[in-house]
Design an enzyme around this catalytic site. Structure first.
Site, PDB file in Angstrom:
ATOM      1  N   HIS A 118      83.882  38.211  30.397  1.00  0.00           N
ATOM      2  CA  HIS A 118      84.606  38.351  29.141  1.00  0.00           C
ATOM      3  C   HIS A 118      83.662  38.340  27.934  1.00  0.00           C
ATOM      4  O   HIS A 118      83.848  39.075  26.984  1.00  0.00           O
ATOM      5  CB  HIS A 118      85.629  37.222  29.039  1.00  0.00           C
ATOM      6  CG  HIS A 118      86.614  37.398  27.931  1.00  0.00           C
ATOM      7  ND1 HIS A 118      87.708  38.194  28.046  1.00  0.00           N
ATOM      8  CD2 HIS A 118      86.642  36.882  26.679  1.00  0.00           C
ATOM      9  CE1 HIS A 118      88.398  38.162  26.915  1.00  0.00           C
ATOM     10  NE2 HIS A 118      87.768  37.376  26.062  1.00  0.00           N
ATOM     11  N   HIS A 172      94.712  40.911  25.951  1.00  0.00           N
ATOM     12  CA  HIS A 172      95.059  39.516  26.216  1.00  0.00           C
ATOM     13  C   HIS A 172      95.970  39.505  27.441  1.00  0.00           C
ATOM     14  O   HIS A 172      97.076  38.968  27.419  1.00  0.00           O
ATOM     15  CB  HIS A 172      95.708  38.854  24.991  1.00  0.00           C
ATOM     16  CG  HIS A 172      95.025  37.600  24.580  1.00  0.00           C
ATOM     17  ND1 HIS A 172      95.669  36.530  24.040  1.00  0.00           N
ATOM     18  CD2 HIS A 172      93.722  37.228  24.668  1.00  0.00           C
ATOM     19  CE1 HIS A 172      94.797  35.557  23.793  1.00  0.00           C
ATOM     20  NE2 HIS A 172      93.612  35.963  24.157  1.00  0.00           N
TER      21      HIS A 172
END
Lengths: 229, 744
Positions: free
Chosen positions: B52, B99
């Protein structure tokens, strides 16, 4: 004529009202910070839409305790115009300048769309440029816009001609299918008894320019301007 | 939990493994530090080296994307978001981010904080956010679980965006079983600023104080970046504490205060605390500036007692920023935050040298070179192998599918498919008008906003057909870019740049990695030909549910510029009597179409093939016509093909539906279902006044764009040859009620 737009923490239509008044209606306009204890040399006070104090506790419930609200109340008691739009309307209810309360929309969802309004009172300082019964197209954007009050208040509102606008169809019919939030008697805007305080859920600042698809909101600003000529 | 504070676990290889670090990576940390890391340092490395934050598995492939262009002021990867010059002293900043994992376990907060994070990425650069859009993917809307996902995600986006006062002006959404259990939630934000207001995320100037501003720090979102870097499992619900909780009111205050700060010229840098919170913001700002940094954790405002240094460094509590203040201007900064009733605390300062030193009550709890966490994080070249399923799907011959008898029914079925149907139920929950700049309301091919005080306008569209990418990742990647560009062009705007969000499965699986590489190659090729560089974006791997990976799904956010916003073109028919044209060729292409999926239940074939040169000619023709204000409407043909495109064109956002009388005169060898529902690329539907027919035809000819007059706009009813004959009201009812009737 000079207008003042109150900025609470969480106001977000303050800039939109400022733009319309300065660049479209072309009058003097200033921001009034929520911590001020005076509104200054101002004719019209606008309480703009948004989420003052995050709408925590209840819409408008915290904003009513802002220092500026005492000054706004004084301004109103002197018979000067106060316009509350959306969250501004909710604050006027909380502070008691207008009767009644707001409930969550019947759908329990936020709703943003164009609606039609019928002018019920064309004689107030906010509506002189409108014909009685004139239909306006103005957008709404709120999650808690279901106007509510007790029966006695409702009778008074009707008797004193305090209901400024109702939600209707494009052709002016009343009906639950044209009421976007479950408001009592389809009420969209309410005046105080003296007629110098107006609260409305629809956003006239969003429909005052041709480029936005509709100019009906302009008539409300022009009415206020005319009252000051 | 409270007692754990003083009892830090002993750092071992096994503990490193549970933090998602491999044995090699753990060795590398020991080499960098010249010693074993302590517990806090291990946590810091694990989040910064997670996919990430580090892009360790995607970097070599992302390098294929074109990031150059004279319009770019800040390139992809240099800062929190790319910056594009739009002339007149203005620049736009925009970015899309995923998300997905948080939204899968907590749809409302997951989506809300996704919006919050992307808004901060924009104002941290000094720009005022002016619009939001989103790309969503869910499993079938006929299943209750996905209805709940949709309700939660849309509610969360609305909750956050509406409260902050940034209009959500558009978006796109697909429903498909391949997203079952792993919805995709990608949010885009765009901001506008004066060029001179650009703020870097950089901690430069030895001795400059480092401030922490905004919300307090709690244990929420602990390890969120690591959580986002693994597959979802049946037990992912247990990771719910890794999902942050958003406070849009706090964000609104932070936004206003930070923009005031930018204009005060009292700061040298700013960065939001997003993924990996304090860790990421301190190490990235120091790394960009090539300086050292020291912070004292005992100063960090907290909302929970007895937090350990590990927890403070890894917390992903929302609505916090790191600000590097110009020494001597501390008072000005503190005044601004006091005005907005926000905390602003001096945590430390920029140091000489090349280490990030974190102390807590005088004890050094971390001492790491910041570059080791950022530029020098590991990078892997993963194995790529073509997936086996492709040999089956490619063999599929749509010619063997029987042509339906009742084409009216097919069209109504498509209009009732939630992927195609009106998204009114969704966008009415978003305040899409606040700021009074939205001149094209949602429902248009692209949203268009004006820029007050000038003629210019911006158009924005998000697109990405995952099914095409599943069937042919390279073509699918190209189409995602081309369609986003076509949508923007259809409103009269010239495409200038993209941001992308790349949603894929587990990159350790060679077939997933092959999909990833091929999609990126396709995007890169389209961006080169259409001259729309990539300004930045986000990669989201590990989008898998227990049954497997989602479709390879790039979502492209395309920004277009209109020199004069009065030249914008609506996507709906406007005048009865106008002539209807189709620009572009229709080929015998049904693979990957919504028609095959919805009516025949088939997910196979080759998706439409895209010729980028033809695409470019089409764009130029439309833009030339827009300048001359020649065309009255323009609508891109995509999912559902010509028939759906015609039906949609009847349904303007503010007026009663119109009608159309269409006569298709193609060769008799082409199937009716191909003509009506095929999804051949580089096609649009345009209408002109009948007096302008010749001009359009001659311009199209000169540009080499195929141009066919197919009918007229009428007052009511849709007729196509003898094949389709439907009331406009029935079309509208079907199209508008498809989603509400499933949700209520």
């Amino acid at each position: 004529m000079k207008a003042g737009i109150v900025v609470f923490p969480g106001s977000n239509c303050d800039r939109d009202c400022f733009h319309v008044l300065r660049d479209v209606v072309k009058i003097d306009v200033a921001y009034i910070w929520h911590k001020s204890t005076s509104v200054g040399e101002i004719d019209l006070v606008v309480l703009p839409g948004g989420f003052s104090y995050g709408d925590y506790l209840r819409c408008g419930a915290i904003a009513r305790f802002s220092p500026v609200m005492e000054a706004v109340e004084r301004h109103a008691r002197l018979g000067r115009p106060v316009l509350g739009i959306c969250n501004g309307f909710q604050i006027l209810l909380e502070v008691g300048l207008l009767p009644g309360a707001m409930l969550r929309n019947k759908s329990l969802r936020f709703v943003c769309k164009h609606v039609h309004l019928k002018t019920e009172n064309a004689r107030s300082m906010f509506t002189t440029r409108l014909e009685p019964g004139e239909i306006l197209k103005i957008p709404i954007a709120h999650g808690e816009g279901g106007y509510f009050c007790d029966e006695r208040t409702l009778e008074e509102l009707e008797a004193n001609n305090q209901i400024a606008f109702r939600y209707v169809s494009e052709t002016g019919e009343l009906g639950d299918e044209f009421n976007p939030n479950g408001s009592l008697r389809h009420i969209a805007g309410v005046l105080n008894k003296e007629g110098n305080v107006l609260g409305m859920m629809p956003h006239p600042e969003r429909s005052s320019e041709q480029i936005l698809g509709c100019e009906d909101g302009r008539k409300i600003w022009d009415s206020i301007l005319e009252a000051y000529r | 939990m409270e007692t754990v504070a003083t009892q830090e676990p002993k750092v071992t290889q096994a503990l490193a493994n549970t933090h998602g670090l491999t044995d090699d990576e753990f060795d590398r940390i020991r080499t960098i530090l010249g010693r074993d890391p302590n517990y806090t340092e291990l946590g810091i490395f694990s989040v910064m080296w997670s996919e990430h934050c580090s892009y360790k598995n995607s970097k070599p492939v992302l390098a294929l994307l074109p990031r150059d262009g004279k319009q770019l002021l800040v390139k992809a990867g240099e800062e929190n978001a790319g910056v594009v010059d739009i002339g007149s002293g203005l620049a736009v900043v925009f970015k899309i981010e995923s998300h997905n994992h948080p939204s899968a376990v907590e749809p409302f907060q997951g989506a809300a904080t996704g919006v919050g994070g992307i808004i901060r990425d924009i104002f941290t650069m000094g720009a005022r956010p002016v619009l939001l859009t989103n790309s969503l993917r869910f499993g079938s809307l006929d299943r209750e679980r996905n209805q709940n996902f949709l309700r939660g995600v849309v509610g969360g986006i609305a909750h956050y965006g509406n409260c902050v006062g940034i209009p959500t002006v558009g978006g796109e959404i697909y429903f498909d079983d391949f997203y079952e259990g792993n919805p995709l939630v990608n949010a885009l934000c765009l901001g506008i600023m004066k060029k001179e207001d650009l703020v870097r995320g950089s901690a430069s100037g030895v001795g400059n104080p480092v401030y922490y501003v905004g919300a307090t720090t709690g244990r929420d979102g602990l390890g969120g970046a690591s959580f986002a870097s693994r597959e979802l499992t049946e037990d992912s619900g247990r990771d719910r504490p890794a999902v942050q909780v958003g406070d849009p009111f706090m964000e609104k205050l932070l936004l206003e205060a930070c923009l005031e700060l930018v204009h005060s010229r009292a700061i040298v840098g700013m960065q939001d605390m997003g993924a990996a919170g304090l860790t990421c913001s301190t190490s990235e700002t120091a790394s960009r500036a090539g300086s050292g940094i020291e912070i004292d954790l005992s100063k960090v405002p907290r909302r929970e007692a007895a937090m350990t240094p590990y927890e403070i460094m890894l917390s992903e509590s929302q609505e916090r920023m790191l600000v590097i203040v110009e020494r001597g201007k501390e008072k000005r900064v503190e005044e601004i935050f006091e005005k907005w009733d926000l905390a602003a605390v001096k945590l430390g300062e920029v140091k000489d040298g090349k280490t990030m030193r974190v102390v807590d009550n005088g004890r050094v709890v971390a001492n790491i070179p910041p570059k080791a966490l950022t530029d020098e994080a590991p990078v892997y070249k993963r194995e790529a192998k073509e997936p086996a399923y492709l040999s089956t799907t490619r063999r599929f011959d749509p010619g063997r599918i029987e042509e339906p008898k009742d084409l009216n029914r097919v069209l109504l079925m498509l209009l009732d498919a939630p992927t195609i149907a009106s998204k009114q139920w969704i966008y009415e929950q978003y305040d899409h008008m606040v700021r009074t700049d939205t001149v094209f309301l949602p429902g248009h091919d692209a949203a268009v906003v004006r820029i007050k005080g000038m003629r210019k306008g911006l158009a924005i569209s998000t697109d990405g057909n995952g099914l095409y990418c599943y069937l042919d990742p390279y073509e699918g990647g190209k189409i995602a870019v081309a369609e986003a560009a076509r949508n923007v062009v259809s409103t009269g705007a010239k495409p200038i740049a993209i941001t992308n969000c790349l949603n894929f499965g587990n990159p350790m699986k060679p077939d997933v990695f092959w999909q990833f590489r091929r999609v990126v190659e396709g995007i890169a090729e389209a961006c080169r030909v259409l001259n729309t560089p990539v300004t930045g974006g986000n990669v989201s791997f590990y989008n898998e549910n227990p049954k497997g990976a989602v479709y390879p799904t790039p979502t492209i956010g395309m920004v277009g510029l209109i020199d004069d916003v009065d030249e914008r073109i609506p996507s709906f028919f406007t005048n009865v009597g106008d002539s209807v044209y189709i620009l572009g060729d229709t080929f015998e292409e049904l693979g990957g179409s919504q028609y095959l999926l919805v009516y025949h239940g088939v997910r196979a074939g080759r998706p439409p093939q895209l010729d980028l040169e033809k695409e470019r000619s089409l764009h130029q023709l439309i833009l030339d016509c827009a300048k001359l204000r020649m065309i009255n409407s323009c609508h891109d043909l995509s999912e559902g093909g010509l028939a759906v495109g015609l039906a949609e064109s009847l349904l303007g956002t503010l007026n009663k539906p119109l009608g159309a009388q269409v006569n298709l005169q193609f060769g008799t060898d082409v199937r009716r279902d191909v003509l009506l529902f095929g999804e051949s690329q580089s096609r649009v539907l345009v209408t002109v006044d009948s007096a302008k027919e010749l001009e359009l035809e001659s311009r199209a000819k000169a540009s080499g764009v195929p141009c066919f007059r197919i009918g007229k706009v009428t007052r009511s009813g849709l007729r196509v040859n003898a094949w389709i004959h439907l009331d406009s009201e029935e079309i509208e009812r079907t199209y508008r009620t498809a989603i509400p009737r499933r949700m209520e």
